[in-house]
Design a protein around this motif. Structure first.
Motif, PDB file in Angstrom:
ATOM      1  N   ASP A   1      36.737   1.050  -0.280  1.00 49.53           N
ATOM      2  CA  ASP A   1      35.894  -0.122  -0.492  1.00 49.53           C
ATOM      3  C   ASP A   1      35.574  -0.834   0.821  1.00 49.53           C
ATOM      4  O   ASP A   1      34.650  -1.636   0.877  1.00 49.53           O
ATOM      5  CB  ASP A   1      36.572  -1.117  -1.445  1.00 49.53           C
TER       6      ASP A   1
ATOM      7  N   LYS B   1      21.210   2.409  -2.004  1.00 50.30           N
ATOM      8  CA  LYS B   1      21.701   1.425  -2.973  1.00 50.30           C
ATOM      9  C   LYS B   1      21.814   2.077  -4.338  1.00 50.30           C
ATOM     10  O   LYS B   1      20.949   2.830  -4.755  1.00 50.30           O
ATOM     11  CB  LYS B   1      20.761   0.229  -3.044  1.00 50.30           C
TER      12      LYS B   1
ATOM     13  N   GLU C   1      25.842  -0.673  -1.726  1.00 49.12           N
ATOM     14  CA  GLU C   1      25.134   0.091  -0.704  1.00 49.12           C
ATOM     15  C   GLU C   1      26.134   0.947   0.057  1.00 49.12           C
ATOM     16  O   GLU C   1      27.181   0.473   0.480  1.00 49.12           O
ATOM     17  CB  GLU C   1      24.414  -0.845   0.265  1.00 49.12           C
ATOM     18  N   GLU C   2      25.766   2.212   0.180  1.00 44.91           N
ATOM     19  CA  GLU C   2      26.629   3.157   0.896  1.00 44.91           C
ATOM     20  C   GLU C   2      25.727   4.150   1.620  1.00 44.91           C
ATOM     21  O   GLU C   2      24.833   4.740   1.020  1.00 44.91           O
ATOM     22  CB  GLU C   2      27.531   3.886  -0.099  1.00 44.91           C
ATOM     23  N   ASN C   3      25.936   4.271   2.909  1.00 44.81           N
ATOM     24  CA  ASN C   3      25.141   5.180   3.748  1.00 44.81           C
ATOM     25  C   ASN C   3      23.641   4.903   3.611  1.00 44.81           C
ATOM     26  O   ASN C   3      22.838   5.823   3.509  1.00 44.81           O
ATOM     27  CB  ASN C   3      25.435   6.645   3.405  1.00 44.81           C
TER      28      ASN C   3
ATOM     29  N   THR D   1      29.801  -8.144   2.202  1.00 40.02           N
ATOM     30  CA  THR D   1      30.473  -7.004   2.823  1.00 40.02           C
ATOM     31  C   THR D   1      31.971  -7.171   2.595  1.00 40.02           C
ATOM     32  O   THR D   1      32.524  -8.241   2.834  1.00 40.02           O
ATOM     33  CB  THR D   1      30.178  -6.937   4.335  1.00 40.02           C
TER      34      THR D   1
ATOM     35  N   ARG E   1      31.900  -1.585   2.405  1.00 37.96           N
ATOM     36  CA  ARG E   1      30.851  -1.492   1.385  1.00 37.96           C
ATOM     37  C   ARG E   1      30.172  -2.849   1.227  1.00 37.96           C
ATOM     38  O   ARG E   1      30.807  -3.892   1.339  1.00 37.96           O
ATOM     39  CB  ARG E   1      31.420  -1.063   0.044  1.00 37.96           C
TER      40      ARG E   1
END
Length: 152
Positions: free
Chosen positions: A124, A82, A77-79, A146, A127
């Motif tokens: 990383d 997914k 998951e980023e911003n 996380t 993330r």
């Protein structure tokens, strides 16, 4: 005779009974207890040194033999978005997805279904990697981790 339930929620948990009259034997009944569990998601935080190897287990308390019987996938998951990294069907080799392109050769699915990242990079940090195991189309176990990357 079948009872069909839709829009299942935990409020449907309870005792159910089906009874009917038969001739000449009288009434027949069957009882069952239904327990509806909410999806369980475990969350962890892993700390790792910059440029070191990171291994994230899929489900902490589940043996790799049990995991090998079910489809699973790893996502990142980023911003708030997914992206699938790798998926694995029972008794088949892992399939790496487009999401893993930015990880290149740094990403590997271990034989115990743990996600291995080497070397870790500063990007990383923060993330969230999640493992999804599909026991049944309506029962998915999730574990998310996380990542915290520290420099020396």
């Amino acid at each position: 005779w079948t009872l069909h339930l839709t829009n299942i929620t935990t409020s449907l948990s309870g005792h159910y009974e089906c009874s009917f009259a038969t001739y000449p034997h009288g009434n027949k009944a069957a009882r069952l207890q239904l327990i509806v569990k909410a999806e369980e998601e475990q969350h962890y935080v892993k700390e790792v040194q910059l440029n070191q190897a990171l291994e994230i287990p899929c489900l902490e308390d589940t043996t790799s033999e049990r995991l090998s019987n079910y489809p699973l996938k790893w996502l990142v998951e980023e911003n708030g978005r997914k992206e699938e990294l790798v998926s694995k069907e029972p008794f088949r080799p892992a399939v790496y997805r487009n999401g893993s392109a930015r990880y290149g050769q740094r990403l590997h699915l271990a034989s115990d279904n743990a996600l291995k990242i080497f070397p870790t990079k500063i990007v990383d940090d923060g993330r969230v990697f999640s493992c999804h195991v599909m026991h049944h189309p309506e029962r998915v176990q999730r574990s998310s981790t996380t990542v915290r990357v520290f420099g020396k």
